[in-house]
Design an enzyme around this catalytic site. Structure first.
Site: not given
Length: 290
Positions: A189, A248
């Protein structure tokens, strides 16, 4: 069980961890409250509250990350205001001066976010259960079903705004070499090779940020040994002696980074509450891939 050798008991990897033995001995203490902080991503299609009702540590109350959040924004589970937090926590039966032991059903995942949240709002005695519910169950300890109702108490929340990084802080970090951004998402990601689980978000990462996937800091559902935690950060290029802002996908696993850094005696400069859910949704903000 009595020890039959001179081997010292294992040293907790963080001063913010308590053992299952410690909690089990204090289940009847009205000033020690276990908090089930389980949370799952929408893509996991699991109901954390339903799982809590099906079996939780005796006396534990359920803290709903989504419900106890700022509902004036479209961003997921942003921190609530201090009035809302104080009211909800008081209604759960947690008061000023109580000791809070947070756990989740994975071992070490969303518990870190709720541990951080309590501390942001002024709780002085808040810990994470080492190994969480999986360790508790594996040891054959009791669980109970249904919802726990504790007598309401008064919790006066005072928000430490300095612990929370905002979008402007992240913009400044783009031009300030003294502050490091550390992203807890997976390498795929972070590099933009995998689509984000939330629709509408671009793939990639903030310029000048470092990648320390949170699962590198966990071993069998528990915080990894200190040398492993240190290696995870330093091998990613992070200077542990410089200020760090954790980030995050939506502010949950960033708290695992925060928790791990504090186990090393390194208090981060802040946690970016909006995280990639905010940055990745803004076409006016720069991103990098690879």
């Amino acid at each position: 069980m009595l020890r039959t050798d001179n081997t010292p008991p294992p040293t907790p990897t963080s001063r913010w961890l308590v053992s299952t033995d410690w909690l089990a001995e204090r289940l009847r203490d009205p000033h020690v409250i276990a908090v089930d902080a389980s949370y799952f991503l929408p893509t996991q299609k699991r109901d954390a509250h339903a799982e809590y009702r099906n079996g939780h540590i005796p006396g534990a109350v359920f803290f709903d990350i989504e419900a106890v959040s700022d509902h004036s924004t479209d961003l997921p589970h942003m921190l609530p205001g201090q009035t809302q937090f104080g009211q909800v926590v008081g209604e759960l039966g947690i008061g000023d001066g109580d000791t809070v032991v947070v756990y989740d059903s994975v071992g070490l995942f969303s518990a870190a976010r709720v541990w951080w949240t309590f501390r942001v709002f002024g709780a002085k005695s808040v810990f994470i259960l080492d190994g969480g519910l999986p360790k508790w169950k594996s040891e054959g300890r009791p669980v109970e079903t249904g919802d726990t109702k504790r007598p309401p108490k008064k919790f006066v929340a005072e928000m430490n705004v300095g612990a929370v990084a905002l979008l402007d802080d992240m913009r400044m970090a783009q031009t300030d070499d003294s502050v490091q951004i550390v992203d807890a998402r997976s390498a795929e990601r972070f590099a933009g090779r995998m689509p984000e689980p939330r629709p509408g978000l671009r793939s990639g990462h903030m310029p000048r940020s470092f990648n320390v996937p949170y699962d590198q800091l966990i071993e069998n559902g528990r915080l990894a040994p200190r040398d492993q935690v240190t290696a995870a950060f330093t091998s990613a290029g992070v200077d542990l002696d410089k200020p760090i802002i954790t980030s995050c996908g939506s502010g949950v696993t960033a708290a695992i980074l925060t928790f791990a850094l504090e186990s090393l005696g390194k208090e981060p400069k802040g946690l970016y509450d909006g995280s990639w859910a905010e940055w990745g949704s803004r076409p006016d903000l720069p991103i990098e891939r690879g």
